[in-house]
Structure formats: C-alpha cells, structure tokens
Design an enzyme around this catalytic site. Structure first.
Site, PDB file in Angstrom:
ATOM      1  N   GLY A  18       0.819  -1.219   0.000  1.00 34.71           N
ATOM      2  CA  GLY A  18       0.000   0.000   0.000  1.00 34.71           C
ATOM      3  C   GLY A  18       0.847   1.261   0.000  1.00 34.71           C
ATOM      4  O   GLY A  18       0.490   2.254   0.639  1.00 34.71           O
ATOM      5  N   GLY A  21      -0.732   4.710  -0.630  1.00 34.69           N
ATOM      6  CA  GLY A  21      -1.752   5.223   0.280  1.00 34.69           C
ATOM      7  C   GLY A  21      -1.140   6.234   1.249  1.00 34.69           C
ATOM      8  O   GLY A  21       0.064   6.476   1.234  1.00 34.69           O
ATOM      9  N   MET A  22      -1.986   6.823   2.087  1.00 36.78           N
ATOM     10  CA  MET A  22      -1.499   7.853   3.023  1.00 36.78           C
ATOM     11  C   MET A  22      -0.430   7.289   3.967  1.00 36.78           C
ATOM     12  O   MET A  22       0.637   7.888   4.125  1.00 36.78           O
ATOM     13  CB  MET A  22      -2.679   8.419   3.816  1.00 36.78           C
ATOM     14  CG  MET A  22      -2.244   9.341   4.928  1.00 36.78           C
ATOM     15  SD  MET A  22      -3.577  10.289   5.673  1.00 36.78           S
ATOM     16  CE  MET A  22      -4.594   9.036   6.413  1.00 36.78           C
ATOM     17  N   TYR A 143     -15.637  -4.363   8.082  1.00 35.23           N
ATOM     18  CA  TYR A 143     -14.240  -3.916   8.041  1.00 35.23           C
ATOM     19  C   TYR A 143     -13.516  -4.347   9.322  1.00 35.23           C
ATOM     20  O   TYR A 143     -12.389  -4.866   9.281  1.00 35.23           O
ATOM     21  CB  TYR A 143     -14.213  -2.390   7.892  1.00 35.23           C
ATOM     22  CG  TYR A 143     -12.844  -1.789   7.900  1.00 35.23           C
ATOM     23  CD1 TYR A 143     -12.019  -1.877   6.780  1.00 35.23           C
ATOM     24  CD2 TYR A 143     -12.358  -1.136   9.025  1.00 35.23           C
ATOM     25  CE1 TYR A 143     -10.753  -1.321   6.788  1.00 35.23           C
ATOM     26  CE2 TYR A 143     -11.099  -0.572   9.043  1.00 35.23           C
ATOM     27  CZ  TYR A 143     -10.300  -0.664   7.915  1.00 35.23           C
ATOM     28  OH  TYR A 143      -9.047  -0.115   7.928  1.00 35.23           O
ATOM     29  N   LYS A 147     -10.196  -6.827   9.977  1.00 34.68           N
ATOM     30  CA  LYS A 147      -8.976  -6.406  10.697  1.00 34.68           C
ATOM     31  C   LYS A 147      -8.708  -7.300  11.913  1.00 34.68           C
ATOM     32  O   LYS A 147      -7.555  -7.611  12.227  1.00 34.68           O
ATOM     33  CB  LYS A 147      -9.093  -4.936  11.121  1.00 34.68           C
ATOM     34  CG  LYS A 147      -8.987  -3.956   9.952  1.00 34.68           C
ATOM     35  CD  LYS A 147      -7.564  -3.942   9.383  1.00 34.68           C
ATOM     36  CE  LYS A 147      -7.362  -2.913   8.309  1.00 34.68           C
ATOM     37  NZ  LYS A 147      -6.028  -2.968   7.703  1.00 34.68           N
ATOM     38  N   ASN A 172      -7.956   7.570  14.437  1.00 33.95           N
ATOM     39  CA  ASN A 172      -8.287   8.064  13.092  1.00 33.95           C
ATOM     40  C   ASN A 172      -7.085   8.822  12.541  1.00 33.95           C
ATOM     41  O   ASN A 172      -6.634   9.797  13.132  1.00 33.95           O
ATOM     42  CB  ASN A 172      -9.506   8.986  13.146  1.00 33.95           C
ATOM     43  CG  ASN A 172     -10.782   8.229  13.483  1.00 33.95           C
ATOM     44  OD1 ASN A 172     -10.781   7.385  14.375  1.00 33.95           O
ATOM     45  ND2 ASN A 172     -11.852   8.510  12.778  1.00 33.95           N
ATOM     46  N   LEU A 173      -6.600   8.371  11.396  1.00 32.83           N
ATOM     47  CA  LEU A 173      -5.393   8.972  10.809  1.00 32.83           C
ATOM     48  C   LEU A 173      -5.744  10.119   9.880  1.00 32.83           C
ATOM     49  O   LEU A 173      -6.791  10.105   9.240  1.00 32.83           O
ATOM     50  CB  LEU A 173      -4.664   7.934   9.971  1.00 32.83           C
ATOM     51  CG  LEU A 173      -3.896   6.861  10.698  1.00 32.83           C
ATOM     52  CD1 LEU A 173      -3.219   5.961   9.676  1.00 32.83           C
ATOM     53  CD2 LEU A 173      -2.878   7.468  11.648  1.00 32.83           C
ATOM     54  N   HIS A 186     -12.376   9.836   5.344  1.00 32.85           N
ATOM     55  CA  HIS A 186     -12.558   9.877   6.798  1.00 32.85           C
ATOM     56  C   HIS A 186     -12.919  11.291   7.232  1.00 32.85           C
ATOM     57  O   HIS A 186     -12.909  12.231   6.441  1.00 32.85           O
ATOM     58  CB  HIS A 186     -11.275   9.403   7.498  1.00 32.85           C
ATOM     59  CG  HIS A 186     -11.075   7.933   7.409  1.00 32.85           C
ATOM     60  ND1 HIS A 186     -10.294   7.355   6.435  1.00 32.85           N
ATOM     61  CD2 HIS A 186     -11.575   6.920   8.144  1.00 32.85           C
ATOM     62  CE1 HIS A 186     -10.315   6.039   6.591  1.00 32.85           C
ATOM     63  NE2 HIS A 186     -11.087   5.755   7.618  1.00 32.85           N
ATOM     64  N   TRP A 209     -21.327  15.961   9.433  1.00 33.57           N
ATOM     65  CA  TRP A 209     -22.181  14.781   9.629  1.00 33.57           C
ATOM     66  C   TRP A 209     -22.368  14.474  11.116  1.00 33.57           C
ATOM     67  O   TRP A 209     -21.462  14.692  11.935  1.00 33.57           O
ATOM     68  CB  TRP A 209     -21.563  13.542   8.992  1.00 33.57           C
ATOM     69  CG  TRP A 209     -21.358  13.623   7.509  1.00 33.57           C
ATOM     70  CD1 TRP A 209     -21.716  14.650   6.676  1.00 33.57           C
ATOM     71  CD2 TRP A 209     -20.727  12.638   6.689  1.00 33.57           C
ATOM     72  NE1 TRP A 209     -21.356  14.352   5.389  1.00 33.57           N
ATOM     73  CE2 TRP A 209     -20.748  13.126   5.357  1.00 33.57           C
ATOM     74  CE3 TRP A 209     -20.155  11.390   6.938  1.00 33.57           C
ATOM     75  CZ2 TRP A 209     -20.203  12.402   4.296  1.00 33.57           C
ATOM     76  CZ3 TRP A 209     -19.617  10.671   5.887  1.00 33.57           C
ATOM     77  CH2 TRP A 209     -19.647  11.175   4.578  1.00 33.57           C
TER      78      TRP A 209
HETATM   79  P1  GDP Z   1     -14.965   6.181  12.155  1.00 31.52           P
HETATM   80  O1  GDP Z   1     -14.054   6.666  13.242  1.00 31.52           O
HETATM   81  O2  GDP Z   1     -14.664   4.776  11.748  1.00 31.52           O
HETATM   82  O3  GDP Z   1     -16.395   6.381  12.524  1.00 31.52           O
HETATM   83  O4  GDP Z   1     -14.614   6.980  10.835  1.00 31.52           O
HETATM   84  P2  GDP Z   1     -14.687   8.465  10.299  1.00 31.52           P
HETATM   85  O5  GDP Z   1     -13.316   8.996  10.153  1.00 31.52           O
HETATM   86  O6  GDP Z   1     -15.519   8.374   9.062  1.00 31.52           O
HETATM   87  O7  GDP Z   1     -15.420   9.374  11.386  1.00 31.52           O
HETATM   88  C1  GDP Z   1     -16.801   9.349  11.526  1.00 31.52           C
HETATM   89  C2  GDP Z   1     -17.299  10.336  12.560  1.00 31.52           C
HETATM   90  O8  GDP Z   1     -17.088  11.688  12.091  1.00 31.52           O
HETATM   91  C3  GDP Z   1     -18.801  10.191  12.756  1.00 31.52           C
HETATM   92  O9  GDP Z   1     -19.148  10.618  14.074  1.00 31.52           O
HETATM   93  C4  GDP Z   1     -19.347  11.146  11.713  1.00 31.52           C
HETATM   94  O10 GDP Z   1     -20.684  11.544  12.006  1.00 31.52           O
HETATM   95  C5  GDP Z   1     -18.364  12.310  11.843  1.00 31.52           C
HETATM   96  N1  GDP Z   1     -18.232  13.136  10.615  1.00 31.52           N
HETATM   97  C6  GDP Z   1     -18.566  14.449  10.524  1.00 31.52           C
HETATM   98  N2  GDP Z   1     -18.381  14.921   9.279  1.00 31.52           N
HETATM   99  C7  GDP Z   1     -17.848  13.884   8.556  1.00 31.52           C
HETATM  100  C8  GDP Z   1     -17.409  13.753   7.196  1.00 31.52           C
HETATM  101  O11 GDP Z   1     -17.457  14.680   6.399  1.00 31.52           O
HETATM  102  N3  GDP Z   1     -16.914  12.554   6.813  1.00 31.52           N
HETATM  103  C9  GDP Z   1     -16.835  11.494   7.676  1.00 31.52           C
HETATM  104  N4  GDP Z   1     -16.318  10.342   7.246  1.00 31.52           N
HETATM  105  N5  GDP Z   1     -17.260  11.575   8.965  1.00 31.52           N
HETATM  106  C10 GDP Z   1     -17.754  12.748   9.396  1.00 31.52           C
END
Ligand code: GDP
Length: 323
Positions: A18, A21-22, A143, A147, A172-173, A186, A209
């Site tokens: 990979g 990737g980042m 997912y 893992k 979260n990266l 993400h 979101w």
């Molecule tokens: P997770 O840690 O696996 O849930 O992955 P994410 O990096 O997608 O983070 C999701 C969290 O961020 C949730 O609480 C979402 O509601 C919030 N969130 C807010 N805005 C965004 C956005 O634009 N993209 C994503 N992916 N998540 C968002």
C-alpha cells in the site's frame, strides 16, 4: 522510541504494501531517509488479492521486513455502503501477504489494524485487552472483522510457527496523502474539503455529519509511521500495540479547529441523518509509551500540513485521484 540503537533499516529489504496510500507513503518517506532497500509494487504490478501472484512476487523479491499497510479503507459512510468489498478485499490481501511472508521467511511483519476493531461500548481509554470483549459498531462491522482476523492471524502464526508478526491499532489517521473523496473519506478529510469548498463558494454554512457529540482521537500519519518503524526496530514481546496521542476531540471541536485552519468564517450545521458511529474510542497507549514512543505533531500543525497537501492536490490533479 528507545530501541536497539545499533539497528537500522539501511540496506534491509523492506516491503511496504500500500505504498501509494497515506500511511504507505509516509512509511516510504521515513524508511527511504534511513537508506532501506525498499520493495514496493503498484496494484497494477501486483494484485494483493491474488494468492499465486503474491507468492511469486515474495519468492522473487524475498523481503526481510514487511510493513503491511495495504488495505481497502474508508470513512463511516464507505464502510456502511461498501462492506462486502472491504471484507473480501482485506481478508484476501492480508491472508496472502501474511502467509507468503511466513512461507519465505520474513523476519518481522507489522500489520496495521484499526480502532474500530474494539467493541462499541468499550471502557475508555481502551486497552489492547478489550479486543473481542463485546459487540462491534454495526456500520463498520465487516471492516472491523476483517482487521480482527488479521490481528488473530499474526497471533496464530506467532504461536504456531514462532513468527515475529504483530499488529498496531492507530486512532483516526489524517495528513498528507489522505483521500478527500466527499463520501468515502474519513472525518478530517471530509470536513476539510467541505470547509474549503464552502469558503471558496462564499457560503455561510458548513455541513458536518452526525450531531457533533461523537469523539475521535486523531493522529498525524507521520507519527504512526515513526511508531511503526520504532516497533520494528525493537525486540517486543507483545503482539498488539495501540498507537495514540492520549486525547480526543468532539466532532464539533474538531470541525471548529479545521474551519479555523482553512479560514472558513461561517457557521457549522449538523446533518443528523448521517450516523455518529461509535461515540468514543480513545485508545490507552500506555504499552507503546512504556517503550518510549510519543507523537510529535500537534493537531493544529498537522491540520495545517494536511490543508497544504489538499491545496497542492487541487492544483496538480484538478479533481482526479484522491479527490
Ligand atoms: P470512524 O471513526 O470509523 O467512525 O470513521 P470516520 O473517520 O468516518 O469518522 C466518523 C465520525 O465523524 C462520525 O461521528 C461522523 O458523524 C463524523 N463526521 C462528521 N463529518 C464527517 C465527514 O465529512 N466525513 C466522515 N467520514 N465523517 C464525518
């Protein structure tokens, strides 16, 4: 990181899966500085889902060290909608890589897992022992199960065959090389992109979101690459390491920091039709702290560098690739 100072990757055959990737590109930056004999293959050259292709490639190239960063990844929406693809691809990829590593005598392999492998309601901060102690968050279950299988495979190969294979769990990266796809990315990349677009369009509202109350621990990708390099250079007995920064932010706090970095001056509104996901997943990183690693990049500095990367990408790609 306190490690065997005599150890260096200089001249060592080191495979980074990979590598575009980042995380893979951060590992390439760091290990090439150290003079590693890097082995990389693009997905056109080597489809990691193809067992015989992986066996042939490993036989031919004979890596000594493997940083297994290659996987299908995405944010909460991608995981909810592409779960079959994530599960199939990741199981195939990691199974082929780990087993080929064993067959051809790779000395040490580090598998990159994820904070979503921990139970949805795990006690905070989450220690490595919390793995497999409760139900997973449903949007990311496929997912996460992929893992978890990778972590278990390293454990089983360690136990049955004596392989020095182990895993890391990052938070979260974010950082240079991120995927800014509006739906699949993400949280950091998603908000960063929309904040930039809202600024350029002169809008006075930015949609975030969820309801803003979920919390996330974020880590700059070069910090994870540094931790992984240190772990590979250290004789460790544990087979799983959380690699976090010991604090998290609510999505509302994170969005406020991102809009400050981007220079968007409007207000934040929440799209409550999108899921919050797990409410909190702060890692207990005391195990890796005990061997001397700590992150170097604070959130503001890291977000500034991520924004710079995003702007460069806009200039050079004008909408393709990671956008
Ligand atoms: P997770 O840690 O696996 O849930 O992955 P994410 O990096 O997608 O983070 C999701 C969290 O961020 C949730 O609480 C979402 O509601 C919030 N969130 C807010 N805005 C965004 C956005 O634009 N993209 C994503 N992916 N998540 C968002």
């Amino acid at each position: 990181m306190k490690h065997d100072n005599s150890f260096t990757f200089a001249g060592k055959k080191t495979w980074i899966t990979g590598h575009r990737g980042m995380l893979g590109s951060a590992l390439v930056r760091s290990l090439s500085k150290e003079g590693a004999d890097l082995l990389v293959a693009s997905s056109q050259e080597l489809d990691l889902r193809n067992q015989s292709a992986v066996i042939d490639w490993v036989d031919k190239n004979r890596p000594e060290y493997v940083f297994h960063a290659g996987a299908k990844v995405g944010g909460i929406h991608a995981n909810a909608t592409l779960s079959a693809m994530f599960l199939y691809d990741n199981l195939m990829i990691q199974t082929n890589v780990i087993d080929a590593a064993y067959k051809f005598g790779v000395r040490k392999l580090l598998f990159v897992a994820s904070n979503c492998t921990y139970p949805k309601e795990a006690a905070q901060p989450i220690s490595e022992d919390a793995l497999l102690t409760g139900p997973l968050e449903e949007n990311i279950r496929s997912y996460a199960i992929g893992k978890i299988a990778g972590i278990e495979m390293c454990r089983a190969y360690r136990k049955q065959y004596g392989c020095d294979y182990f895993s890391v769990i990052p938070p979260n990266l974010y950082g240079p090389g991120d995927n800014y796809h509006p739906q699949h990315g993400h949280v950091v990349a998603g908000i960063l992109r929309r904040a930039h677009e809202a600024k350029i369009a002169g809008q006075n509202e930015l949609v975030v979101w969820g309801d803003g109350t979920a919390r996330r621990e974020i880590l700059y990708v070069d910090d994870l690459a540094d931790a992984m390099k240190g772990l590979m250079a250290t004789q460790v007995t544990d087979d799983l390491f959380n690699v976090g920064c010991d604090h998290d932010l609510s999505i509302a706090e994170l969005a406020a920091l991102i809009i400050e970095v981007v220079g968007f001056e409007g207000r934040i509104v929440y799209d409550k039709n999108k899921p919050n996901g797990t409410m909190r997943k702060l890692l207990d990183s005391s195990r890796i702290r005990a061997i001397g690693w700590r992150p170097q990049i604070d959130e503001r500095t890291g977000l500034q560098s991520a924004y710079k990367d995003f702007l460069e990408l806009l200039e050079t790609q004008g909408g393709g690739g990671r956008l």
